[in-house]
Design a protein around this motif. Structure first.
Motif, mmCIF file in Angstrom:
data_model
loop_
_atom_site.group_PDB
_atom_site.id
_atom_site.type_symbol
_atom_site.label_atom_id
_atom_site.label_comp_id
_atom_site.label_asym_id
_atom_site.label_seq_id
_atom_site.Cartn_x
_atom_site.Cartn_y
_atom_site.Cartn_z
ATOM 1 N N THR A 35 -14.237 32.317 -10.536
ATOM 2 C CA THR A 35 -14.947 32.953 -11.648
ATOM 3 C C THR A 35 -14.821 34.467 -11.533
ATOM 4 O O THR A 35 -15.115 35.036 -10.481
ATOM 5 C CB THR A 35 -16.434 32.551 -11.648
ATOM 6 O OG1 THR A 35 -16.519 31.123 -11.686
ATOM 7 C CG2 THR A 35 -17.157 33.125 -12.849
ATOM 8 N N GLU A 36 -14.377 35.100 -12.604
ATOM 9 C CA GLU A 36 -14.154 36.550 -12.564
ATOM 10 C C GLU A 36 -15.475 37.318 -12.569
ATOM 11 O O GLU A 36 -16.397 36.994 -13.313
ATOM 12 C CB GLU A 36 -13.300 36.997 -13.740
ATOM 13 C CG GLU A 36 -12.939 38.484 -13.665
ATOM 14 C CD GLU A 36 -11.949 38.892 -14.724
ATOM 15 O OE1 GLU A 36 -10.739 38.703 -14.513
ATOM 16 O OE2 GLU A 36 -12.410 39.409 -15.770
ATOM 17 N N LEU A 37 -15.523 38.316 -11.735
ATOM 18 C CA LEU A 37 -16.641 39.248 -11.635
ATOM 19 C C LEU A 37 -16.062 40.622 -11.913
ATOM 20 O O LEU A 37 -15.053 41.008 -11.318
ATOM 21 C CB LEU A 37 -17.233 39.171 -10.222
ATOM 22 C CG LEU A 37 -18.388 40.103 -9.855
ATOM 23 C CD1 LEU A 37 -19.614 39.781 -10.696
ATOM 24 C CD2 LEU A 37 -18.718 39.950 -8.376
ATOM 25 N N SER A 52 -22.208 32.890 -7.438
ATOM 26 C CA SER A 52 -22.273 34.325 -7.129
ATOM 27 C C SER A 52 -22.098 35.156 -8.388
ATOM 28 O O SER A 52 -22.803 36.151 -8.593
ATOM 29 C CB SER A 52 -21.211 34.704 -6.095
ATOM 30 O OG SER A 52 -21.568 34.255 -4.809
ATOM 31 N N ALA A 53 -21.168 34.773 -9.251
ATOM 32 C CA ALA A 53 -20.947 35.527 -10.489
ATOM 33 C C ALA A 53 -22.196 35.533 -11.359
ATOM 34 O O ALA A 53 -22.551 36.559 -11.947
ATOM 35 C CB ALA A 53 -19.770 34.944 -11.263
ATOM 36 N N ALA A 54 -22.891 34.393 -11.434
ATOM 37 C CA ALA A 54 -24.093 34.303 -12.271
ATOM 38 C C ALA A 54 -25.206 35.206 -11.748
ATOM 39 O O ALA A 54 -26.031 35.692 -12.520
ATOM 40 C CB ALA A 54 -24.576 32.854 -12.329
ATOM 41 N N TYR A 55 -25.211 35.467 -10.443
ATOM 42 C CA TYR A 55 -26.221 36.371 -9.866
ATOM 43 C C TYR A 55 -25.754 37.829 -9.920
ATOM 44 O O TYR A 55 -26.497 38.717 -10.334
ATOM 45 C CB TYR A 55 -26.513 35.976 -8.417
ATOM 46 C CG TYR A 55 -27.327 37.011 -7.670
ATOM 47 C CD1 TYR A 55 -28.712 37.081 -7.821
ATOM 48 C CD2 TYR A 55 -26.718 37.948 -6.841
ATOM 49 C CE1 TYR A 55 -29.463 38.042 -7.167
ATOM 50 C CE2 TYR A 55 -27.458 38.915 -6.179
ATOM 51 C CZ TYR A 55 -28.823 38.951 -6.341
ATOM 52 O OH TYR A 55 -29.557 39.922 -5.698
ATOM 53 N N VAL A 56 -24.529 38.079 -9.491
ATOM 54 C CA VAL A 56 -24.059 39.461 -9.306
ATOM 55 C C VAL A 56 -23.742 40.161 -10.627
ATOM 56 O O VAL A 56 -24.074 41.343 -10.802
ATOM 57 C CB VAL A 56 -22.833 39.506 -8.373
ATOM 58 C CG1 VAL A 56 -22.271 40.924 -8.270
ATOM 59 C CG2 VAL A 56 -23.194 38.977 -6.992
ATOM 60 N N GLN A 57 -23.093 39.468 -11.579
ATOM 61 C CA GLN A 57 -22.685 40.143 -12.814
ATOM 62 C C GLN A 57 -23.851 40.773 -13.567
ATOM 63 O O GLN A 57 -23.785 41.955 -13.930
ATOM 64 C CB GLN A 57 -21.914 39.186 -13.728
ATOM 65 C CG GLN A 57 -21.235 39.899 -14.902
ATOM 66 C CD GLN A 57 -20.095 40.795 -14.442
ATOM 67 O OE1 GLN A 57 -19.080 40.316 -13.960
ATOM 68 N NE2 GLN A 57 -20.245 42.103 -14.606
ATOM 69 N N PRO A 58 -24.961 40.064 -13.796
ATOM 70 C CA PRO A 58 -26.093 40.713 -14.483
ATOM 71 C C PRO A 58 -26.679 41.872 -13.684
ATOM 72 O O PRO A 58 -27.121 42.873 -14.253
ATOM 73 C CB PRO A 58 -27.121 39.593 -14.646
ATOM 74 C CG PRO A 58 -26.371 38.329 -14.488
ATOM 75 C CD PRO A 58 -25.217 38.632 -13.591
ATOM 76 N N LEU A 190 -24.895 34.784 0.982
ATOM 77 C CA LEU A 190 -26.256 34.462 0.561
ATOM 78 C C LEU A 190 -26.837 35.711 -0.100
ATOM 79 O O LEU A 190 -26.965 36.760 0.536
ATOM 80 C CB LEU A 190 -27.113 34.056 1.763
ATOM 81 C CG LEU A 190 -28.564 33.682 1.469
ATOM 82 C CD1 LEU A 190 -28.633 32.419 0.618
ATOM 83 C CD2 LEU A 190 -29.332 33.495 2.777
ATOM 84 N N HIS A 191 -27.169 35.608 -1.368
ATOM 85 C CA HIS A 191 -27.705 36.736 -2.120
ATOM 86 C C HIS A 191 -29.225 36.734 -2.005
ATOM 87 O O HIS A 191 -29.873 35.754 -2.377
ATOM 88 C CB HIS A 191 -27.290 36.651 -3.583
ATOM 89 C CG HIS A 191 -25.825 36.488 -3.793
ATOM 90 N ND1 HIS A 191 -24.935 37.512 -3.582
ATOM 91 C CD2 HIS A 191 -25.085 35.403 -4.170
ATOM 92 C CE1 HIS A 191 -23.706 37.082 -3.846
ATOM 93 N NE2 HIS A 191 -23.777 35.811 -4.197
ATOM 94 N N LEU A 192 -29.784 37.835 -1.498
ATOM 95 C CA LEU A 192 -31.225 37.964 -1.331
ATOM 96 C C LEU A 192 -31.727 39.179 -2.098
ATOM 97 O O LEU A 192 -31.096 40.241 -2.057
ATOM 98 C CB LEU A 192 -31.600 38.134 0.149
ATOM 99 C CG LEU A 192 -31.215 37.001 1.098
ATOM 100 C CD1 LEU A 192 -31.532 37.398 2.531
ATOM 101 C CD2 LEU A 192 -31.940 35.725 0.718
ATOM 102 N N HIS A 193 -32.865 39.033 -2.764
ATOM 103 C CA HIS A 193 -33.458 40.147 -3.488
ATOM 104 C C HIS A 193 -34.949 40.201 -3.164
ATOM 105 O O HIS A 193 -35.647 39.188 -3.239
ATOM 106 C CB HIS A 193 -33.254 39.985 -5.001
ATOM 107 C CG HIS A 193 -33.817 41.131 -5.776
ATOM 108 N ND1 HIS A 193 -35.160 41.214 -6.123
ATOM 109 C CD2 HIS A 193 -33.237 42.263 -6.253
ATOM 110 C CE1 HIS A 193 -35.365 42.336 -6.793
ATOM 111 N NE2 HIS A 193 -34.228 42.989 -6.887
ATOM 112 N N TYR A 194 -35.405 41.376 -2.798
ATOM 113 C CA TYR A 194 -36.814 41.596 -2.478
ATOM 114 C C TYR A 194 -37.363 42.679 -3.395
ATOM 115 O O TYR A 194 -36.696 43.681 -3.656
ATOM 116 C CB TYR A 194 -36.988 42.105 -1.041
ATOM 117 C CG TYR A 194 -36.445 41.189 0.023
ATOM 118 C CD1 TYR A 194 -37.288 40.294 0.686
ATOM 119 C CD2 TYR A 194 -35.106 41.230 0.389
ATOM 120 C CE1 TYR A 194 -36.799 39.463 1.678
ATOM 121 C CE2 TYR A 194 -34.603 40.397 1.386
ATOM 122 C CZ TYR A 194 -35.444 39.522 2.022
ATOM 123 O OH TYR A 194 -34.980 38.688 2.989
#
Length: 198
Positions: A35-37, A52-58, A190-194
């Motif tokens: 999936t392209e980012l 990852s694309a669904a999390y990182v792109q936005p 692993l994408h983490l957001h705080y």
């Protein structure tokens, strides 16, 4: 009011680069999917997992201004005048940007500030109600220590590097964060957001 996030890809033991500024396997996940980012305005493209694309792109699309230190500017040659993310970039530096670089990139949307505090203030003014991304490392650690960061975003890669540039730079002291409000498992990341509670 703009929000400020410190962000980077990081090893399990907390490093964003080796001592020589190379990243080794930290960025492998940028190239292991279908999936392209796309980063704007740099135009860089990557192929990551769909998750990852669904999390990182936005997240990348929401960035209005990026704040970096002079070391990263010099290491990347100012990304040839195009911010890696966001429409504008603030370089925290005590030295003017090189005249020859400015001559080669007269339209670069780059600004300078002589302190982390001034850099964050300028970035927030430029971003309006948008998102300011501060690169991890020394500048990000200083901003974090000064209480100028609202969010922490980590793309944690399953590698132990053993040494290098720390995510929070020279920050010392204990800061207790709440549980992450986003946890997304990609492929080899692993994408983490705080969100920092004040």
């Amino acid at each position: 009011m703009a929000r400020v996030v410190i962000q980077a890809v990081v090893s399990v033991d907390g490093y964003i680069a080796y001592p020589d500024d190379t990243v080794g396997p930290l960025f492998d996940w940028y190239f292991n999917g279908d999936t392209e980012l796309s980063a704007r305005p740099s135009g860089w493209t990557f192929n990551v997992s769909r998750t990852s694309a669904a999390y990182v792109q936005p997240f990348w699309d929401a960035i209005d201004v990026t704040v970096i230190g002079r070391h990263l500017f010099d290491t990347t040659n100012g990304w040839d005048g195009k911010p890696a993310a966001g429409e504008q970039l603030v370089v925290v530096t005590h030295r003017p940007l090189p005249q020859e670089w400015l001559a080669d990139h007269p339209d670069a949307p780059f600004h300078t500030a002589d302190s982390v505090e001034a850099g964050i203030a300028l970035a927030k003014k430029l971003a309006g109600d948008g998102l300011v991304a501060v690169t991890a490392g020394d500048v990000g650690g200083q901003a974090f220590s000064a209480g100028l960061v609202d969010e922490v975003a980590m793309d944690v890669v399953p590698v132990v590097m053993g040494e290098g540039v720390r995510f929070f730079g020279g920050h010392t002291g204990t800061v207790l964060l709440d549980d992450p409000d986003q946890v997304v498992q990609g492929d080899r990341v692993l994408h983490l957001h705080y969100t920092i509670k004040r």
